[in-house]
Design an enzyme around this catalytic site. Structure first.
Site, short mmCIF file in Angstrom:
data_model
loop_
_atom_site.label_atom_id
_atom_site.label_comp_id
_atom_site.label_asym_id
_atom_site.label_seq_id
_atom_site.Cartn_x
_atom_site.Cartn_y
_atom_site.Cartn_z
N HIS A 228 0.82 -1.20 0.00
CA HIS A 228 0.00 0.00 0.00
C HIS A 228 0.86 1.25 0.00
O HIS A 228 2.05 1.22 0.33
CB HIS A 228 -0.92 0.01 1.23
CG HIS A 228 -2.03 -0.99 1.14
ND1 HIS A 228 -3.04 -1.08 2.08
CD2 HIS A 228 -2.31 -1.95 0.22
CE1 HIS A 228 -3.88 -2.05 1.75
NE2 HIS A 228 -3.45 -2.59 0.64
N GLU B 69 0.91 3.88 1.96
CA GLU B 69 1.48 4.27 3.25
C GLU B 69 2.73 3.46 3.56
O GLU B 69 3.71 3.98 4.11
CB GLU B 69 0.44 4.09 4.37
CG GLU B 69 -0.80 4.95 4.21
CD GLU B 69 -1.92 4.26 3.44
OE1 GLU B 69 -3.09 4.55 3.74
OE2 GLU B 69 -1.63 3.44 2.54
N ALA C 139 -21.54 1.13 -43.79
CA ALA C 139 -22.59 0.11 -43.85
C ALA C 139 -22.03 -1.29 -43.79
O ALA C 139 -22.67 -2.20 -43.25
CB ALA C 139 -23.41 0.29 -45.13
N TRP D 128 -10.08 4.40 -38.50
CA TRP D 128 -9.54 5.65 -39.05
C TRP D 128 -10.62 6.70 -39.33
O TRP D 128 -10.43 7.56 -40.17
CB TRP D 128 -8.71 5.40 -40.32
CG TRP D 128 -7.81 4.21 -40.23
CD1 TRP D 128 -7.69 3.21 -41.13
CD2 TRP D 128 -6.89 3.89 -39.18
NE1 TRP D 128 -6.79 2.28 -40.73
CE2 TRP D 128 -6.27 2.67 -39.52
CE3 TRP D 128 -6.54 4.49 -37.98
CZ2 TRP D 128 -5.31 2.05 -38.71
CZ3 TRP D 128 -5.59 3.87 -37.16
CH2 TRP D 128 -4.99 2.67 -37.53
N ARG E 223 -6.51 4.14 -22.37
CA ARG E 223 -6.35 2.70 -22.12
C ARG E 223 -5.41 2.43 -20.95
O ARG E 223 -5.62 1.48 -20.19
CB ARG E 223 -5.82 2.01 -23.38
CG ARG E 223 -6.84 1.87 -24.48
CD ARG E 223 -6.23 1.24 -25.72
NE ARG E 223 -7.22 1.02 -26.76
CZ ARG E 223 -6.95 0.56 -27.97
NH1 ARG E 223 -5.69 0.25 -28.30
NH2 ARG E 223 -7.90 0.39 -28.86
N THR F 112 -16.56 -7.21 -32.99
CA THR F 112 -15.64 -6.08 -33.17
C THR F 112 -14.22 -6.54 -33.42
O THR F 112 -13.49 -5.95 -34.22
CB THR F 112 -15.69 -5.16 -31.92
OG1 THR F 112 -17.01 -4.63 -31.80
CG2 THR F 112 -14.71 -4.00 -32.06
N ASP G 296 -12.76 -5.17 -36.92
CA ASP G 296 -11.77 -4.10 -36.85
C ASP G 296 -10.34 -4.59 -36.64
O ASP G 296 -9.42 -3.78 -36.51
CB ASP G 296 -12.12 -3.15 -35.69
CG ASP G 296 -13.39 -2.38 -35.95
OD1 ASP G 296 -13.87 -2.41 -37.10
OD2 ASP G 296 -13.91 -1.75 -35.00
N LEU H 45 -6.70 -3.91 -28.70
CA LEU H 45 -7.01 -3.53 -27.31
C LEU H 45 -5.78 -3.62 -26.41
O LEU H 45 -5.81 -4.25 -25.35
CB LEU H 45 -8.15 -4.39 -26.74
CG LEU H 45 -9.53 -4.19 -27.36
CD1 LEU H 45 -10.58 -4.87 -26.51
CD2 LEU H 45 -9.87 -2.73 -27.54
N GLU I 201 -14.84 -0.73 -25.79
CA GLU I 201 -14.53 -0.34 -27.17
C GLU I 201 -15.20 -1.36 -28.08
O GLU I 201 -14.60 -2.37 -28.45
CB GLU I 201 -13.02 -0.31 -27.40
CG GLU I 201 -12.29 0.70 -26.51
CD GLU I 201 -10.85 0.91 -26.93
OE1 GLU I 201 -10.59 0.99 -28.15
OE2 GLU I 201 -9.99 0.99 -26.04
#
Length: 366
Positions: free
Chosen positions: A51, A53, A160, A166, A180, A192, A196, A200, A288
């Site tokens: 942590h 601290e 479509a 882009w 990200r 996706t 595409d 990721l 995304e």
């Protein structure tokens, strides 16, 4: 003269580089000050331990005695508070109370009983923002869910035929890499990935942190007729851990590429899938994906915020819209609160919050 608020803001700044890399723990910053001299700083480390601290006390050593400790979240009663007492610090300033039932005010009370003065609330508004994912997981049992989309001026996100890469310019795509880096996980759909060639991953130059978890939602049996082609996509060659949320059997050829499979039963909703992710420790997710998944999340009031990048281009009426049909025409339910608006090269970036998601409670959890 340095004011206390300056030291608290410094504590937030110390922690900021670790944002998105400390789950399931919150990303906390700590600054230890002797007089007006900073003698120790620390942030919650990657993976949630040690942590903040702990790190700051280790740096300060004996100089922590009598010093003022500025911390962006109440020190945990079950770990950090005994160490602060043992170090004999002089004062603890916490930005906000920890809603975890294991602490929830008990940390500050233990310090008071040990004779150490405490203050609460300095930097509370920024703490609410920085720790919103942690608060969400405790109070709503799910991570915060923010959506990122590139959008044409006529409200379209893809041609479509589904092509969407882009639409936006270089400045927007660079900013997406920064976003990200701040999230525990990035979530998309099977569709996706194929449409595409999605990766990721965070591709910031010099990025040295673990890659965010990549979560895929959908039926992997329908990825592509040629499974070998699909598994050659860059998505499956990257280092970030790959998780799968599905309501369907997963082919063995896919299973060997997946780090974690969350099998949902038919009838379980996306809301229940997000609760399952919360149980795995995730606190903040950026989506995304295409309009189908985003619309489903929005319809179920599961979208907290939006990162929208508007590009100076028109795609026409046959192109795919930002959202599909909604269940209601209640404009107040659909109204967004703009948090930030700025030029992004030739594009315009809008950071907005879904109506009703302004505040995530941070009272003690059950």
């Amino acid at each position: 003269m340095m004011t206390p608020s300056v030291f608290m803001q410094h504590a937030f700044d110390v922690a900021q580089p670790h944002q998105g890399h400390t789950w399931p723990n919150p990303c906390v910053g700590c600054v230890i000050v002797q007089g007006e001299t900073v003698v120790g700083t620390g942030a919650t480390q990657v993976g949630g331990r040690p942590h903040a601290e702990d790190v700051a006390l280790g740096q300060a050593g004996d100089r922590a005695q009598g010093a003022t400790v500025y911390v962006t979240l109440e020190p945990c009663a079950h770990g950090c508070v005994p160490k602060l007492i043992q170090a004999r610090v002089g004062h603890v300033v916490a930005a906000i109370e920890d809603p975890d039932s294991r602490t929830a005010g008990q940390g500050l009370e233990q310090l008071r009983r040990a004779g150490i003065p405490v203050s609460l609330g300095d930097g509370g508004q920024r703490a609410q923002e920085v720790h919103r994912g942690f608060f969400s997981r405790l109070q709503r049992q799910r991570p915060v869910v923010d959506v990122k989309m590139g959008v044409s001026l006529d409200g379209r996100v893809a041609l479509a035929d589904g092509r969407s890469q882009w639409i936006t310019g270089d400045a927007s795509r660079s900013h997406v890499q920064i976003l990200r880096a701040r999230y525990d996980a990035l979530l998309t759909s099977c569709k996706t990935i194929v449409a595409d060639r999605a990766r990721l991953t965070c591709r910031l130059q010099g990025f040295q942190y673990p890659q965010p978890v990549r979560i895929v939602v959908g039926n992997t049996a329908r990825f592509t007729p040629d499974m070998s082609f699909f598994l050659d996509l860059p998505f499956f060659q990257e280092e970030g851990p790959l998780w799968l949320i599905t309501w369907h059997p997963v082919p063995p050829v896919v299973q060997k590429h997946v780090h974690k499979i969350l099998m949902m039963t038919h009838g379980e909703s996306l809301a229940e899938a997000l609760i399952a992710l919360g149980k795995e420790g995730l606190t903040q997710i950026m989506v995304e994906a295409g309009p189908a998944l985003v619309t489903s999340l929005f319809q179920q009031t599961l979208v907290d915020r939006w990162h929208l990048f508007y590009a100076p281009v028109m795609l026409g009426g046959d192109a795919r819209p930002l959202l599909g049909d909604l269940w209601t025409t209640d404009l107040q339910r659909h109204r967004l609160r703009i948090l930030e608006r700025q030029p992004m090269g030739e594009d315009v970036y809008i950071h907005a919050e879904t109506n009703g998601h302004t505040t995530i409670p941070h009272t003690a959890s059950a």
